[in-house]
Write an enzyme that holds these catalytic residues in place. Structure first.
Site, PDB file in Angstrom:
ATOM      1  CG  ASP A 117      -0.285  -0.478   2.493  1.00 50.74           C
ATOM      2  OD1 ASP A 117       0.932  -0.282   2.648  1.00 50.74           O
ATOM      3  OD2 ASP A 117      -0.984  -1.047   3.348  1.00 50.74           O
ATOM      4  CG  ASN A 169      -9.554  -1.871  11.818  1.00 51.52           C
ATOM      5  OD1 ASN A 169      -8.532  -2.402  11.381  1.00 51.52           O
ATOM      6  ND2 ASN A 169     -10.091  -0.815  11.237  1.00 51.52           N
TER       7      ASN A 169
END
Length: 240
Positions: free
Chosen positions: A66, A134
């Site tokens: 990323d 998360n």
């Protein structure tokens, strides 16, 4: 999933051995790489082994997961800059064989060209992952479709908050990133996920023991046939 637990130093050493073994067998292997604090120990160990002549990246290619949207490779918080300073400057990989998604893609169609580059290189042999609190892998936040390819994502406030320590303030943390998709990651032949510290224990439990579901992206790794988790004792503390 295979789970390896030890001290941080022990699991870093074992993970590094995966690269030694792979590159000895396949010198032109394609490596999927990650950023963040988690892989720093691994990258330092790979650099040490390379300096000692115990492995070589001279024929290898790499593709990072990323990049922040809006940051070019000279920005000290871009992931290209991170990779150069923490790994590529210290090993014998050819710079033209290192790939990081462009932080200036305009839409998902443009971002998906990264998948074509990976395919043209022969596909990723070994993908390295960290994990967010998360459950995000790369920047695939909860509810990212399982079929996603490389795409632009709006970062959750929890992810921006977790990354603000690298910036002067939360206002400087980019709001969007471009990331390999879950499908892109799952196409890798083998996957390593590393996690350290008690703060990752709960999400590791959900990843290993919960149902595979897009609300916890890392749990989808259960559906891959060759995944190994390298955990310190704290990150593995609630597995049973």
């Amino acid at each position: 999933m295979k789970v390896i637990v030890g001290t941080k130093e022990e699991v870093v050493s074992q993970a590094a051995q995966r690269y030694v073994d792979l590159l000895a067998k396949k010198p032109d292997a394609v490596l999927g790489l990650a950023t963040g604090s988690t892989p720093l120990g691994l990258y330092a160990e790979l650099a040490r082994l390379c300096a000692e002549g115990k492995l070589s990246f001279a024929e290898a290619k790499s593709f990072n997961l990323d990049e922040y949207i809006g940051l070019d490779g000279t920005h000290d918080q871009s992931y290209r800059y991170f990779m150069d300073r923490n790994l590529f400057d210290h090993i014998d990989i050819k710079r033209e064989n290192t790939h990081v998604p462009s932080g200036f893609v305009k839409d998902d169609a443009e971002a998906e060209r990264y998948d074509a580059e990976i395919a043209a290189a022969g596909g990723i042999d070994l993908q390295l992952l960290g994990i967010g609190h998360n459950g995000h892998i790369g920047f695939n936040e909860p509810l990212t479709p399982f079929t996603s390819l490389t795409h632009i994502v709006k970062l959750t406030e929890s992810t921006r908050e977790a990354n603000k320590r690298f910036f002067k303030s939360i206002d400087e943390v980019p709001t969007h990133a471009v990331t390999m998709g879950i499908h892109t990651v799952m196409q890798s032949r083998s996957i390593i996920l590393m996690a350290f510290g008690e703060g990752k224990a709960d999400i590791i439990r959900k990843t290993v023991m919960g149902r595979p579901e897009i609300s916890v992206p890392a749990s989808l790794l259960q559906l891959h046939e060759d995944v190994t988790l390298y955990l310190d004792h704290e990150a593995a503390s609630v597995l049973n």
